[in-house]
Scaffold this motif. Structure first.
Motif, PDB file in Angstrom:
ATOM      1  N   TYR A  16      -4.804   2.997   2.468  1.00 29.22           N
ATOM      2  CA  TYR A  16      -3.670   2.258   2.638  1.00 29.22           C
ATOM      3  C   TYR A  16      -3.590   1.301   1.968  1.00 29.22           C
ATOM      4  N   ARG A  17      -4.588   0.356   2.193  1.00 23.88           N
ATOM      5  CA  ARG A  17      -4.466  -0.798   1.010  1.00 23.88           C
ATOM      6  C   ARG A  17      -4.236  -0.261  -0.777  1.00 23.88           C
ATOM      7  N   VAL A  18      -4.918   0.488  -0.721  1.00 24.18           N
ATOM      8  CA  VAL A  18      -4.714   0.681  -2.367  1.00 24.18           C
ATOM      9  C   VAL A  18      -3.007   1.306  -2.393  1.00 24.18           C
ATOM     10  N   CYS A  19      -2.300   2.217  -1.378  1.00 24.75           N
ATOM     11  CA  CYS A  19      -0.894   2.634  -1.754  1.00 24.75           C
ATOM     12  C   CYS A  19      -0.060   1.208  -1.456  1.00 24.75           C
ATOM     13  N   LEU A  20      -0.585   0.313  -0.316  1.00 18.53           N
ATOM     14  CA  LEU A  20       0.597  -0.871  -0.443  1.00 18.53           C
ATOM     15  C   LEU A  20      -0.139  -2.065  -1.499  1.00 18.53           C
ATOM     16  N   GLU A  27       5.928   0.493   4.930  1.00 16.98           N
ATOM     17  CA  GLU A  27       5.910   1.841   4.691  1.00 16.98           C
ATOM     18  C   GLU A  27       6.651   3.221   4.060  1.00 16.98           C
ATOM     19  N   HIS A  28       6.352   2.738   2.429  1.00 18.58           N
ATOM     20  CA  HIS A  28       5.948   3.421   1.403  1.00 18.58           C
ATOM     21  C   HIS A  28       4.629   3.740   1.776  1.00 18.58           C
ATOM     22  N   LEU A  32       2.992   7.604   1.567  1.00 24.79           N
ATOM     23  CA  LEU A  32       1.800   7.846   0.459  1.00 24.79           C
ATOM     24  C   LEU A  32       0.476   8.049   1.063  1.00 24.79           C
ATOM     25  N   LEU A  33       0.435   7.563   2.238  1.00 23.97           N
ATOM     26  CA  LEU A  33      -1.209   7.925   3.059  1.00 23.97           C
ATOM     27  C   LEU A  33      -1.162   9.061   3.603  1.00 23.97           C
ATOM     28  N   GLN A  34       0.759   8.691   4.305  1.00 25.26           N
ATOM     29  CA  GLN A  34       0.725  10.349   4.968  1.00 25.26           C
ATOM     30  C   GLN A  34      -0.157  11.559   3.438  1.00 25.26           C
TER      31      GLN A  34
END
Lengths: 159, 194
Positions: A16-20, A27-28, A32-34
């Motif tokens: 999640y942190r990497v995607c954030l 939200e995005h 991406l996590l999902q």
């Protein structure tokens, strides 16, 4: 072999942190996590452990980030001006927001590299996720760190 | 003080408590899995059903004219080709998940080239196969009835002309702009690895 449950508990905050860090949009990042864990769930039975589980998962997540074309449109493409007139803010949330803002201004691969470095991955593992040599990763991390430090100093965050 | 450690401390302050639990994630996965490839699977299944249907009709019923057999076979082949093309595309995506970022961008670029090929070649062959096949297939049914013959062939001719000269070029122009933008983005990403 780890179960999906174990993998999810262990890696979801990191992913999640990497995607954030990549999207600068909670939200995005959750989408991406999902997306990442759908691929993990589908691929887990056939995962042959040719690489570490963590490398495999970070590869999936960062590839999902790179593929999210529409994300690029939301990203600020201009460099942050160094003479920002914003007041200095010392709260953790504001520092975090500013860090994400600075990372969002890096190019896509640099965003991924610094996010993985901040997550504490070894440089050899980052190299394996990104597809560059360890030496190249080391140089890039040094440069990115310099850029971030300059921006934080200009913003009055570091003395 | 090492700035990287400071950055790490800030980085780890991100709130991850609102993330779904593993049970909730499993529920989400069961709802959404396969959704992205669903359209491709729909095309594959429909094309295969059509293909089997065409072959079955040709085998079960006896026709007098060879045009009917050629027409049916052409439509069956076009359906089969469409199914194979989409299946190959799914297979490529399935093999992808243990690639590093550099390999992944190369894969995306290859996918873009495949999409261009799909628009400029595959679609033409499929459309030509279906059109020619259909025209030959219905010949036996209507060649004895001049009115039906004229109505059916002229309607179908207009339909094919509209698809060929209006709908397809318009769709291609729209997708060409999108594919060009994607190509530029891939080039930009690949430059970052140099």
């Amino acid at each position: 072999m780890q179960t999906f449950d174990e993998i999810y508990r262990r890696y979801s905050p990191q992913i999640y942190r990497v995607c954030l860090g990549y999207t600068n949009d909670p939200e995005h990042a959750k989408d991406l996590l999902q997306d990442t864990f759908i691929a993990v769930w589908q691929g887990l039975p056939s995962f042959r452990q040719q690489s570490q589980v963590s490398t495999w998962i970070f590869r999936i997540a960062t590839n999902r980030c790179l593929r999210a074309m529409e994300v690029a449109k939301r990203m600020p493409s201009e460099e942050l001006p160094f003479n920002l007139a914003e007041p200095r803010v010392d709260s953790k949330e504001e520092k975090l927001k500013f860090l994400y803002q600075c990372i969002a201004e890096l190019n896509e691969t640099d965003r991924i590299i610094i996010s993985l470095e901040l997550e504490g991955l070894a440089q050899a593992e980052i190299a394996s996720v990104v597809g560059l040599s360890s030496g190249n990763i080391r140089v890039k991390i040094h440069r990115i760190k310099e850029k971030l430090t300059q921006k934080f100093k200009a913003h009055g965050q570091f003395r | 003080m090492d700035n990287l450690d400071d950055f790490k401390a800030i980085w780890h302050a991100a709130d991850t408590k609102t993330l779904p639990s593993s049970e909730e994630m499993l529920k989400l996965i069961s709802n959404f899995r396969g959704q992205k490839l669903r359209n491709k699977w729909l095309v594959i299944i429909s094309s295969l059903i059509l293909c089997v249907l065409f072959i079955a009709v040709l085998c079960i019923f006896s026709f007098r004219l060879w045009t009917t057999y050629i027409g049916g076979s052409l439509m069956a082949l076009a359906s089969l080709w469409l199914a194979i093309n989409n299946f190959r595309s799914i297979k490529r995506f399935r093999q992808l998940d243990d690639s590093n970022n550099l390999e992944f961008i190369a894969f995306l670029e290859q996918t873009r080239k495949n999409q261009v090929y799909y628009y400029t070649r595959t679609m033409i062959y499929v459309l030509a196969g279906y059109s020619a096949g259909y025209m030959l297939y219905i010949y036996e049914l209507i060649y004895k009835y001049p009115t039906w013959f004229t109505v059916v062939y002229s309607t179908f001719g207009i339909y094919v002309a509209v698809m060929w000269f209006v709908v397809r070029p318009r769709a291609f122009r729209r997708d060409a702009a999108r594919l060009n933008a994607i190509q530029q983005r891939h080039e930009k990403l690949l430059n970052q690895f140099e």
